[in-house]
Design an enzyme around this catalytic site. Structure first.
Site, mmCIF file in Angstrom:
data_model
loop_
_atom_site.group_PDB
_atom_site.id
_atom_site.type_symbol
_atom_site.label_atom_id
_atom_site.label_comp_id
_atom_site.label_asym_id
_atom_site.label_seq_id
_atom_site.Cartn_x
_atom_site.Cartn_y
_atom_site.Cartn_z
ATOM 1 N N PHE A 1 21.558 -6.306 -44.733
ATOM 2 C CA PHE A 1 22.195 -5.356 -46.051
ATOM 3 C C PHE A 1 23.368 -5.024 -46.246
ATOM 4 C CE2 PHE A 1 20.352 -9.947 -45.681
ATOM 5 C CZ PHE A 1 20.973 -10.815 -46.040
ATOM 6 N N LYS A 2 24.788 -4.774 -46.684
ATOM 7 C CA LYS A 2 24.448 -3.427 -46.337
ATOM 8 C C LYS A 2 24.987 -3.075 -47.809
ATOM 9 C CE LYS A 2 29.388 -0.647 -44.975
ATOM 10 N NZ LYS A 2 30.162 -1.363 -44.578
ATOM 11 N N ILE A 3 24.170 -1.595 -48.159
ATOM 12 C CA ILE A 3 23.311 -0.941 -49.894
ATOM 13 C C ILE A 3 23.896 -0.143 -50.009
ATOM 14 C CG2 ILE A 3 21.952 -1.108 -51.302
ATOM 15 C CD1 ILE A 3 19.940 -3.456 -49.328
#
Length: 367
Positions: free
Chosen positions: A163-165
């Site tokens: 998950f890209k944050i």
């Protein structure tokens, strides 16, 4: 170090997706995906030997650099993967926007993007968390949990997902809490050592640094202590940041993998050999592919980043702090503050444009 070439079946484009065509999902329109094509194209893999230079029998510069780092083509055209067989690839909101804007794109069906790609590729799928949640730790975590539930409904297991944050303090803290649950995170928009070190301390699975953006800022601005220190040492500030982050991760045993993005030329790649991932534009890949290698070439193909060199790197006491919100805010100079804000604005704008485009085609007629 030697190279082995795998030549698995190449039926992906012909049987799964028509050329320059892609199906998209109903759901988060700001999704981003990181995936590997190991089963779809021939791929180059480095052996596990410890040599710090490349064997002389390689045919092109692209072969050479691929022994040290996974090279990720930066493209919106999937046909380009036939010319540059990748071991990994990224799809960002800007990439989705580019594909949606292609005049010859035909949508055969609107499918769940992450779930569909998880069926096609053996690697992990990285889904971008809405940048509008960048300063809301609990909002990020709730969104990731919601996405995980949706993935579970289509039988995509958590170990297949990233998950890209954004690397705000709130994003870094969300990464720490999610990683403690066994959920893999990919922290992006890292423009300072403080962000990189805090991300590593949080246990982020992937940390992404934009080399060229740091360099661009330095060319037209001044007053950032970290950048000015690199320039005084005679170093490129973007390359210096990746090197320092890599050395910190490996010297102190953090699990994070480092991704160098926004590289602008071949010398950038040569200077970063050994970093885990390099996202490279097609013009650079084409130049590497067209250039033959020999022992007396202009550039040597020495591994610049390695655990051995990291062990010899010295850090100050201030750099070895346990990062918290206050210390991170104090350490981030004007470059990282401005570039982070610009990156977030860009992601938000791209997400809105993708939403507008999807609104025009979903639901499709007769559904």
């Amino acid at each position: 170090m030697s190279v082995t070439l795998k030549s698995p079946p190449s039926s992906f484009l012909s049987s799964s997706l028509p050329k320059s065509r892609l199906g998209f999902a109903n759901g988060s329109s700001s999704s981003t995906l990181l995936f590997k094509f190991n089963r779809s194209f021939p791929v180059l893999r480095a052996s596990s030997g410890s040599s710090s230079s490349v064997d002389t029998g390689l045919s092109t510069e692209l072969d050479a650099v691929s022994t040290f780092s996974e090279i990720v083509p930066d493209t919106v055209i999937f046909d380009d993967f036939e010319k540059f067989p990748p071991t990994a690839a990224t799809v960002s909101s800007s990439l989705l926007l580019g594909i949606l804007s292609l005049p010859d794109t035909i949508f055969r069906a609107l499918v769940n993007v992450g779930g569909d790609l998880a069926k096609l590729v053996p690697g992990r799928v990285s889904t971008e968390v809405d940048a509008r949640l960048a300063y809301d730790t609990h909002g990020i975590i709730r969104r990731v949990h919601d996405l995980l539930r949706l993935y579970d409904e289509i039988a995509v297991p958590p170990e297949r997902l990233l998950f890209k944050i954004p690397s705000t303090w709130q994003g870094i803290e969300a990464s720490r809490l999610l990683e403690s649950e066994g959920i893999q995170t990919h922290l992006t928009f890292v423009y300072s050592f403080a962000q990189a070190a805090a991300a590593a301390q949080a246990g982020a699975s992937v940390i992404q640094i934009f080399v060229g953006r740091v360099r661009d800022w330095a060319r037209s601005h001044s007053g950032d202590p970290e950048i000015e220190a690199a320039i005084q040492r005679g170093e490129d500030p973007g390359l210096a940041l990746v090197t320092k982050a890599y050395n910190y991760i490996h010297k102190y045993g953090h699990k994070s993998k480092l991704m160098a993005a926004a590289v602008r030329n071949k010398q950038d790649i040569f200077s970063l050999l050994g970093v885990d991932y390099i996202i490279a534009p097609l013009k650079v890949l084409q130049s590497l592919k067209e250039s033959n290698t020999s022992p007396d070439e202009k550039y040597s193909y020495d591994r610049r980043l390695s655990p051995q060199s990291a062990a010899r790197y010295d850090f100050t006491a201030e750099e070895l702090t346990k990062w918290d919100q206050l210390s991170l805010a104090s350490a981030m100079g004007p470059a990282s503050v401005e570039l982070l804000a610009a990156g977030l604005d860009g992601y938000v704008n791209q997400a809105k444009r993708v939403e507008e485009l999807l609104d025009k085609i979903w639901p499709p007629p007769n559904v």
